[in-house]
Write an enzyme that holds these catalytic residues in place. Structure first.
Site, PDB file in Angstrom:
ATOM      1  CG  HIS A  20      -2.077  -0.671   0.988  1.00  0.00           C
ATOM      2  ND1 HIS A  20      -1.929  -2.463   1.491  1.00  0.00           N
ATOM      3  CD2 HIS A  20      -3.230  -1.253   0.078  1.00  0.00           C
ATOM      4  CE1 HIS A  20      -3.234  -3.261   1.686  1.00  0.00           C
ATOM      5  NE2 HIS A  20      -3.717  -2.031   0.518  1.00  0.00           N
ATOM      6  CG  HIS A  63      -1.509   0.125  -4.509  1.00  0.00           C
ATOM      7  ND1 HIS A  63      -2.914  -1.109  -4.894  1.00  0.00           N
ATOM      8  CD2 HIS A  63      -3.167   0.969  -3.748  1.00  0.00           C
ATOM      9  CE1 HIS A  63      -3.923  -0.772  -4.579  1.00  0.00           C
ATOM     10  NE2 HIS A  63      -3.712  -0.017  -3.445  1.00  0.00           N
ATOM     11  CG  HIS A  79      -7.157   4.207  -3.596  1.00  0.00           C
ATOM     12  ND1 HIS A  79      -6.065   4.028  -4.087  1.00  0.00           N
ATOM     13  CD2 HIS A  79      -7.172   2.729  -2.863  1.00  0.00           C
ATOM     14  CE1 HIS A  79      -5.742   3.191  -3.999  1.00  0.00           C
ATOM     15  NE2 HIS A  79      -6.376   2.345  -3.441  1.00  0.00           N
ATOM     16  CG  ASP A  80      -5.423   2.313  -0.354  1.00  0.00           C
ATOM     17  OD1 ASP A  80      -4.924   1.946  -1.485  1.00  0.00           O
ATOM     18  OD2 ASP A  80      -5.680   2.434   0.335  1.00  0.00           O
ATOM     19  CG  ASP A 120      -8.600  -0.793  -4.232  1.00  0.00           C
ATOM     20  OD1 ASP A 120      -9.121  -0.628  -2.709  1.00  0.00           O
ATOM     21  OD2 ASP A 120      -7.486  -0.857  -4.167  1.00  0.00           O
ATOM     22  CD  GLN A 175      -2.702 -13.680  -5.131  1.00  0.00           C
ATOM     23  OE1 GLN A 175      -4.019 -12.989  -5.791  1.00  0.00           O
ATOM     24  NE2 GLN A 175      -2.381 -13.446  -3.958  1.00  0.00           N
ATOM     25  CG  PHE A 183      -8.000 -12.284  -3.883  1.00  0.00           C
ATOM     26  CD1 PHE A 183      -6.492 -11.355  -4.918  1.00  0.00           C
ATOM     27  CD2 PHE A 183      -8.307 -11.490  -3.302  1.00  0.00           C
ATOM     28  CE1 PHE A 183      -6.609 -10.127  -4.973  1.00  0.00           C
ATOM     29  CE2 PHE A 183      -8.713  -9.993  -3.578  1.00  0.00           C
ATOM     30  CZ  PHE A 183      -7.659  -9.867  -4.085  1.00  0.00           C
TER      31      PHE A 183
HETATM   32  C1  LIG Z   1      -2.423  -9.673  -5.156  1.00  0.00           C
HETATM   33  O1  LIG Z   1      -2.834 -10.316  -4.327  1.00  0.00           O
HETATM   34  C2  LIG Z   1      -3.467  -9.316  -3.860  1.00  0.00           C
HETATM   35  C3  LIG Z   1      -4.196  -8.121  -3.890  1.00  0.00           C
HETATM   36  C4  LIG Z   1      -4.748  -7.293  -2.653  1.00  0.00           C
HETATM   37  C5  LIG Z   1      -5.381  -8.208  -1.416  1.00  0.00           C
HETATM   38  C6  LIG Z   1      -6.449  -7.566  -0.774  1.00  0.00           C
HETATM   39  N1  LIG Z   1      -6.743  -8.245   0.288  1.00  0.00           N
HETATM   40  N2  LIG Z   1      -8.089  -7.856   0.661  1.00  0.00           N
HETATM   41  C7  LIG Z   1      -8.930  -8.348   1.780  1.00  0.00           C
HETATM   42  C8  LIG Z   1      -9.618  -9.501   0.632  1.00  0.00           C
HETATM   43  C9  LIG Z   1     -10.760 -10.540   1.189  1.00  0.00           C
HETATM   44  N3  LIG Z   1      -9.616 -11.179   2.414  1.00  0.00           N
HETATM   45  C10 LIG Z   1      -9.866 -12.752   2.391  1.00  0.00           C
HETATM   46  N4  LIG Z   1     -11.125 -13.273   3.758  1.00  0.00           N
HETATM   47  C11 LIG Z   1     -11.074 -14.006   3.793  1.00  0.00           C
HETATM   48  N5  LIG Z   1     -10.867 -14.331   5.566  1.00  0.00           N
HETATM   49  N6  LIG Z   1     -10.965 -15.227   2.697  1.00  0.00           N
HETATM   50  C12 LIG Z   1     -10.438 -14.609   2.170  1.00  0.00           C
HETATM   51  C13 LIG Z   1     -11.019 -15.919   1.335  1.00  0.00           C
HETATM   52  C14 LIG Z   1     -10.236 -16.109  -0.527  1.00  0.00           C
HETATM   53  C15 LIG Z   1      -9.803 -14.423  -0.618  1.00  0.00           C
HETATM   54  C16 LIG Z   1     -10.152 -13.204   0.302  1.00  0.00           C
HETATM   55  C17 LIG Z   1      -9.968 -13.865   1.618  1.00  0.00           C
HETATM   56  C18 LIG Z   1      -9.799 -10.364   3.154  1.00  0.00           C
HETATM   57  C19 LIG Z   1      -7.832  -9.487   2.936  1.00  0.00           C
HETATM   58  C20 LIG Z   1      -8.280  -5.920   1.356  1.00  0.00           C
HETATM   59  O2  LIG Z   1      -9.136  -5.884   2.135  1.00  0.00           O
HETATM   60  C21 LIG Z   1      -6.874  -5.314   1.143  1.00  0.00           C
HETATM   61  C22 LIG Z   1      -7.497  -4.174   0.517  1.00  0.00           C
HETATM   62  C23 LIG Z   1      -8.075  -3.591  -0.154  1.00  0.00           C
HETATM   63  C24 LIG Z   1      -8.506  -4.627  -1.441  1.00  0.00           C
HETATM   64  C25 LIG Z   1      -7.528  -5.482  -1.340  1.00  0.00           C
HETATM   65  C26 LIG Z   1      -7.093  -5.528  -0.759  1.00  0.00           C
HETATM   66  C27 LIG Z   1      -5.230  -9.394  -1.542  1.00  0.00           C
HETATM   67  C28 LIG Z   1      -4.259 -10.479  -2.193  1.00  0.00           C
HETATM   68  O3  LIG Z   1      -4.381 -11.712  -2.512  1.00  0.00           O
HETATM   69  C29 LIG Z   1      -4.971 -12.013  -1.597  1.00  0.00           C
HETATM   70 MG   LIG Z   2      -7.502   1.008   1.250  1.00  0.00          MG
HETATM   71 ZN   LIG Z   3      -6.549   0.598  -2.525  1.00  0.00          ZN
END
Ligand SMILES: COc1ccc(C2=NN(C3CCN(c4nc(N)nc5ccccc45)CC3)C(=O)[C@@H]3CC=CC[C@H]23)cc1OC
Ligand SMILES: [Mg+2]
Ligand SMILES: [Zn+2]
Length: 373
Positions: free
Chosen positions: A85, A89, A125-126, A253, A304, A307
């Site tokens: 962050h 970014h 934003h961050d 984002d 990943q 995600f």
């Molecule tokens: C490049 O790779 C990433 C980039 C950014 C983020 C980001 N991640 N996150 C959250 C996302 C959802 N998460 C999960 N939690 C739980 N319990 N279970 C899950 C199961 C499957 C997927 C996600 C989650 C928590 C974290 C943010 O809040 C950041 C801030 C704002 C935007 C995205 C950012 C994650 C990345 O790779 C994992």
């Molecule tokens: Mg943010």
């Molecule tokens: Zn951001």
């Protein structure tokens, strides 16, 4: 005066190389890490300044170029040196929303003020993000959580810091906007940045389907216009346009997996660094370690894939549907990137079946030779 302002907003001995990179400012494939390196670590300033000039926003809003640079350099210096962050970014998300705003479907959708607000929201934003999550700030009784009552703590903080910097006379690049325009810019920026809080993701996904269906129904199908304007989305209500901008910043984002693998994996390394460092602090404080934050049990590839499948792909599929066919490249990159991570996992398991546990590439190739006999 104008002649003292460098072409991309910041002095750099690599101006020719930066110019070559900035030729791709309208492209999804821009390498923001190269921009950061060749702009003397001023990717946010140079990207924002280049976009503002290209979109003629400096003339439209009678912006003092010097005050714009002063604000951007000050804003950039208030991004902390954290792995993910950081100001790169912010530059990445700003350039992404600039490209999304160029999609032909939006040719006649947004006002200049809404475009100014969207780019400003992306850039700020961050800002001053400490490299830990909202939940960590809440769990560790951080003063920011106290200040913002545990509600979108980081997002509220970034907005407050960004607007505080605007109060500096030398940085007030929106001084020539009317009071009404400043009010609208502030209103849209607050709405968009608060929507980048992942706790709002579910609500956005709930409404996006029905909202987009209503937009498609209204999409002007003026039969005698040429194809490009034929699919432009015209939204009469500012509320609806802001909802679209809110989704757009959220998409930007969450755009890392939509980029080329060589760029995407650099963001993965950075976010995992940040998450693992938070996990280290949680472990040493005897706190429960947050999801994906334990470096000792980390499964980066699985995280990943999760995600992408749970969050990124569903969101981008909704977005791509609305602007079809203009976001196919993003969907294709998501798919090939997910497959690459699945291959890493399958490759890992076959490696584990060999005699030794070493996982070096050279070992594998030796192993392969033996198999060939
Ligand atoms: C490049 O790779 C990433 C980039 C950014 C983020 C980001 N991640 N996150 C959250 C996302 C959802 N998460 C999960 N939690 C739980 N319990 N279970 C899950 C199961 C499957 C997927 C996600 C989650 C928590 C974290 C943010 O809040 C950041 C801030 C704002 C935007 C995205 C950012 C994650 C990345 O790779 C994992
Ligand atoms: Mg943010
Ligand atoms: Zn951001």
């Amino acid at each position: 005066s104008m002649d003292t302002i460098p072409r991309f907003g910041t002095e750099t001995p690599h101006e020719a190389k930066l110019a070559e990179l900035m030729d791709n400012i309208d492209a999804w494939g821009l390498n923001i890490f190269d921009v950061h390196n060749y702009s003397q670590s001023h990717s946010l300033t140079s990207v924002m300044y280049t976009i503002f000039k290209k979109r003629n926003l400096i003339e439209t809003f009678r912006i003092s170029p010097q005050k714009l640079i002063n604000y951007l350099v000050t804003l950039e210096s208030h991004y902390l040196d954290v792995p993910y962050h950081c100001s790169i970014h912010a530059a990445d998300v700003t350039q992404a929303i600039h490209v999304l705003l160029l999609i032909p479907s939006f040719e006649n959708t947004f006002t200049d003020l809404e475009i100014l607000a969207a780019l400003f929201a992306a850039a700020i934003h961050d800002v001053d993000h400490p490299g830990v999550t909202n939940q960590y700030l809440i769990n560790s009784d951080n003063e920011l959580a106290l200040m913002y009552n545990d509600t979108s703590v980081l997002e509220n903080h970034s907005l407050a810091v960004a607007f505080k910097l605007l109060q500096n006379e030398d940085c007030d690049f929106i001084e020539n906007l009317s009071d009404e325009q400043r009010k609208i810019l502030r209103q849209i920026s607050i709405d968009m940045v608060l929507a980048t809080d992942m706790s709002k993701h579910g609500a956005i996904m709930q409404t996006i389907q029905s909202f987009h269906q209503s937009l498609k129904a209204k999409q002007c199908k003026d039969s005698n216009s040429n194809s490009s304007t034929n699919d432009s989305l015209v939204l009469t209500e500012q509320k609806e346009r802001v909802q679209l901008l809110r989704e757009m910043l959220h998409c930007a984002d969450l755009s890392n997996p939509t980029k080329h693998l060589s760029i995407y994996t650099q963001w993965v390394d950075r976010i995992m660094d940040e998450f693992h460092y938070q996990g280290d602090r949680e472990r040493s404080a005897g706190m429960p370690i947050s999801p994906m934050c334990n470096r000792r049990t980390a499964d980066i590839e699985m995280a990943q894939i999760g995600f992408i499948q749970a969050i990124v792909e569903p969101l981008w599929q909704m977005w791509a549907q609305l602007v079809y066919p203009h976001c196919q490249q993003m969907l294709d990159n998501i798919d090939s990137n997910r497959q690459w991570y699945e291959y890493q996992i399958s490759n890992r398991s076959s490696r584990n079946n060999t005699s030794d546990k070493t996982t070096s590439q050279s070992h594998d190739s030796k192993e392969q030779d033996k198999l060939k006999g």
